[in-house]
Design an enzyme around this catalytic site. Structure first.
Site, mmCIF file in Angstrom:
data_model
loop_
_atom_site.group_PDB
_atom_site.id
_atom_site.type_symbol
_atom_site.label_atom_id
_atom_site.label_comp_id
_atom_site.label_asym_id
_atom_site.label_seq_id
_atom_site.Cartn_x
_atom_site.Cartn_y
_atom_site.Cartn_z
ATOM 1 C CE LYS A 185 9.912 -24.026 73.365
ATOM 2 N NZ LYS A 185 8.512 -23.839 72.736
ATOM 3 C CD GLU A 260 -3.171 -21.258 85.243
ATOM 4 O OE1 GLU A 260 -4.372 -21.545 84.939
ATOM 5 O OE2 GLU A 260 -3.153 -20.296 86.356
ATOM 6 C CB CYS A 294 -7.400 -22.882 78.671
ATOM 7 S SG CYS A 294 -7.415 -21.394 79.138
ATOM 8 C CD GLU A 392 -7.515 -29.109 76.460
ATOM 9 O OE1 GLU A 392 -6.501 -29.464 76.582
ATOM 10 O OE2 GLU A 392 -7.710 -28.083 76.984
HETATM 11 P P1 NAD Z 1 1.990 -27.997 74.932
HETATM 12 O O1 NAD Z 1 1.869 -28.587 76.143
HETATM 13 O O2 NAD Z 1 1.925 -28.731 73.702
HETATM 14 O O3 NAD Z 1 2.853 -26.719 74.600
HETATM 15 C C1 NAD Z 1 3.066 -25.795 75.570
HETATM 16 C C2 NAD Z 1 4.549 -25.220 75.527
HETATM 17 O O4 NAD Z 1 5.326 -26.473 76.438
HETATM 18 C C3 NAD Z 1 5.018 -24.941 74.258
HETATM 19 O O5 NAD Z 1 6.024 -23.998 74.371
HETATM 20 C C4 NAD Z 1 5.850 -26.166 74.065
HETATM 21 O O6 NAD Z 1 7.060 -25.878 73.265
HETATM 22 C C5 NAD Z 1 6.351 -26.449 75.354
HETATM 23 N N1 NAD Z 1 6.747 -27.703 75.678
HETATM 24 C C6 NAD Z 1 6.636 -29.064 75.080
HETATM 25 N N2 NAD Z 1 7.135 -30.069 75.337
HETATM 26 C C7 NAD Z 1 8.184 -29.565 76.597
HETATM 27 C C8 NAD Z 1 8.994 -30.104 77.396
HETATM 28 N N3 NAD Z 1 9.071 -31.437 77.491
HETATM 29 N N4 NAD Z 1 9.438 -29.451 78.218
HETATM 30 C C9 NAD Z 1 9.287 -27.967 78.413
HETATM 31 N N5 NAD Z 1 8.320 -27.383 77.611
HETATM 32 C C10 NAD Z 1 7.862 -28.166 76.764
HETATM 33 O O7 NAD Z 1 0.342 -27.196 74.695
HETATM 34 P P2 NAD Z 1 -0.076 -26.406 73.391
HETATM 35 O O8 NAD Z 1 -0.452 -27.487 72.418
HETATM 36 O O9 NAD Z 1 0.866 -25.429 72.879
HETATM 37 O O10 NAD Z 1 -1.300 -25.653 73.958
HETATM 38 C C11 NAD Z 1 -2.473 -26.012 74.040
HETATM 39 C C12 NAD Z 1 -3.021 -26.479 75.680
HETATM 40 O O11 NAD Z 1 -2.639 -25.553 76.720
HETATM 41 C C13 NAD Z 1 -4.321 -26.982 75.775
HETATM 42 O O12 NAD Z 1 -4.069 -28.282 76.434
HETATM 43 C C14 NAD Z 1 -4.917 -25.988 76.646
HETATM 44 O O13 NAD Z 1 -5.820 -26.411 77.381
HETATM 45 C C15 NAD Z 1 -3.761 -25.351 77.535
HETATM 46 N N6 NAD Z 1 -4.032 -23.783 77.810
HETATM 47 C C16 NAD Z 1 -4.285 -23.781 79.069
HETATM 48 C C17 NAD Z 1 -4.582 -22.398 79.572
HETATM 49 C C18 NAD Z 1 -4.719 -22.148 81.013
HETATM 50 O O14 NAD Z 1 -4.550 -20.816 81.187
HETATM 51 N N7 NAD Z 1 -5.207 -23.015 82.027
HETATM 52 C C19 NAD Z 1 -4.421 -21.445 78.618
HETATM 53 C C20 NAD Z 1 -4.332 -21.730 77.230
HETATM 54 C C21 NAD Z 1 -4.047 -22.955 76.735
#
Ligand code: NAD
Length: 490
Positions: A185, A260, A294, A392
């Site tokens: 997804k 992550e 991240c 963040e």
């Molecule tokens: P997000 O949490 O908004 O979304 C991530 C994914 O989760 C998307 O595909 C989204 O559609 C899905 N999602 C949203 N609500 C959901 C639910 N209720 N159930 C299941 N899936 C759901 O994050 P984002 O804005 O896409 O990405 C940014 C974040 O990702 C930042 O906090 C960043 O630090 C983190 N990140 C972490 C790493 C790591 O390796 N630690 C790497 C990249 C990004």
């Protein structure tokens, strides 16, 4: 009579990949893909719903049991991953253009990240047939006890928008090497590169249903995957808030979970740091991908005795950058990825000013062009308790905090709820070892920043996550151990 205005050409439509077929959503709905450089829609993806998620999981479950996949040897699974790596390497330019259209990252950065995908796939392809069991010398006569490592079943991989394909490779590589099947997804803000990648999966020769991609918004299609009883494991990369929700839902159903999440990573610069390298490293740490990373080094902890010298060099290097189209090679500052992200960065700039931090660089937006452009921004006089030092931003905003002693630097470094990464800049080897031992973070870089390798574990302490990706051990997260006892008779 004047001619009617030409109507806009229809938007390019991408399709989900379920059970080996490219399909629209059961909902019949579409979700726009917005180019952050212009804030205009450039394509559409299916707005998947719970029924799409259930169909994809059912396909993955069938594929898991199908001899076309389950009877492949580990070496054969590895070969399929090698083939996928080669196809990805041959298609970096196309995939990078799609990612840049979706998330506005500079094309060179997108191509750089996607260029890493083949090495991740090859690393896990090579590990596929290195998984063994052991024979245990149990304290019983006439019995053979040995272990088998077995795949879990269907893995749901939920990924964010900042580096979709690279972060997907961290999950897809080990999941498939271990013999699982997968439902992906991608983020609704950046799905097209993953949908294009699905074509390469098909070309590589994976049996149908082994890899599936569903698209749409998280609470609809993502949540349905996490809730599906036939999903054995959820591997999630994204925000802390959604990660907590995913972990709760997965925990209620006793699914395995890898998370992550976000960070507020410190860059600790001591007065004996190699100054030029530290200036470049801190710049790279926060302004790569506009801070939408991240591991963004979003807190600069700077020793008083080097403060003025460092800041003068840093501001000179970081200032005066111009906005540009992310597809243009010459662009210095690309837009943020989407409107919520743009608003969030501007909100935090206002919050930091309200808290009394001193803005010494940036803060502006592009007034002469559409799109989500925010200048690289730096705040000084930040204190550890300010929101700009704790939360963040996921944008190009650096918070500078001054310190006097090493122990104060360590205390500051550990003063947030996150623990994803840290940078330490010093030429004193003993100090480098002391500090890297005491900083609570999953990765510590000394006199460098942003090093990644498929063999080196990455993941978070504290609220930055659960589990580690990459490295040999990551494969174990996608496997379960069976202990087999056989009586050998007399
Ligand atoms: P997000 O949490 O908004 O979304 C991530 C994914 O989760 C998307 O595909 C989204 O559609 C899905 N999602 C949203 N609500 C959901 C639910 N209720 N159930 C299941 N899936 C759901 O994050 P984002 O804005 O896409 O990405 C940014 C974040 O990702 C930042 O906090 C960043 O630090 C983190 N990140 C972490 C790493 C790591 O390796 N630690 C790497 C990249 C990004």
């Amino acid at each position: 009579m004047s001619k009617p205005a030409p109507s806009a050409p229809p938007l390019k439509r991408f399709l989900q990949f379920i059970d080996g077929a490219f399909v629209e959503s059961d909902s019949g709905g579409w979700h726009p893909c917005i180019y952050p450089g212009t804030a205009q829609a450039w394509a559409e993806i299916p707005r998947g719903n719970a029924r799409d998620a259930v169909a994809a999981v059912a396909a993955a479950k069938r594929a898991f049991a199908d001899p076309a996949w389950s009877k492949l040897t580990a070496t054969q699974r590895g070969r399929l991953l090698y083939a996928l790596a080669d196809l990805t390497a041959a298609n970096v330019a196309t995939l990078a253009e799609l990612e840049t259209r979706d998330n506005g990252k500079r094309y060179a950065e997108s191509a750089g990240a996607i260029g890493l995908v083949p090495s991740w796939l090859r690393y896990f392809a090579g590990l596929a047939d290195k998984v063994g069991g052991s024979v245990i010398p149990v304290d019983k006569p006439n019995v053979l006890n040995f272990t088998r490592s077995e795949p879990l079943g269907v893995v749901a991989a939920i990924i964010p928008w900042n580096s979709p394909l690279w972060l997907l490779a961290w999950k897809l590589g080990p999941a498939l090497a271990a013999g699982n099947t997968i439902v992906i997804k991608p983020s609704e803000y950046a799905s097209t590169s993953t949908l294009e990648f699905a074509r390469l999966v098909e070309q590589a020769g994976f049996p149908k249903g082994v890899v599936n991609v569903v698209t749409g918004v998280g609470p609809e299609v993502g949540q349905a995957l996490v809730d599906d009883p036939d999903v054995a494991m959820v591997s999630f990369t994204g925000s802390e808030a959604v990660g907590r929700r995913v972990a709760e839902a997965a925990g209620a159903k006793l699914k395995r979970v890898v998370l992550e999440l976000g960070g507020k990573s410190p860059q600790i610069v001591f007065d004996d740091a190699p100054l030029e390298e530290a200036v470049s490293g801190v710049m790279l740490g926060i302004f790569t991908s506009n801070g939408q990373s991240c591991v963004a080094g979003s807190r600069l902890l700077l020793q008083s005795s080097v403060y003025d010298r460092f800041m003068a060099a840093f501001l000179e290097k970081a200032g005066g950058k111009s906005f540009g189209d992310p597809m243009d090679q010459a662009t210095e500052v690309a837009p943020l990825a989407n409107e919520p992200q743009f608003r969030k960065a501007l909100d935090y700039i206002r919050i930091a000013e309200g808290e009394g931090a001193h803005r010494v660089l940036g803060g502006g937006v592009a007034s002469d062009r559409p799109g989500y452009f925010v200048q690289p921004t730096v705040f000084t006089d930040v204190t550890a308790s300010m929101r700009i030092a704790q939360e963040e931003v996921f944008g190009p905003v650096l918070a500078v905090i001054r310190f006097e002693t090493e122990s104060e630097a360590i205390e500051l470094a550990n003063s947030t709820s996150y623990g994803l990464a840290a940078g330490v800049w010093t030429q004193d080897l003993r100090r480098a070892l002391r500090v890297s031992e005491q900083v609570k973070a999953g990765t510590v870089w000394v006199n460098t920043y942003r090093g990644f390798d498929p063999g080196s574990p990455a993941g978070g302490y504290k609220s930055s996550g659960i589990g580690r990706e990459n490295g040999h051990d990551a494969l174990n997260d996608y496997l379960q151990t069976k202990s087999v006892w056989i009586s050998t008779g007399q």
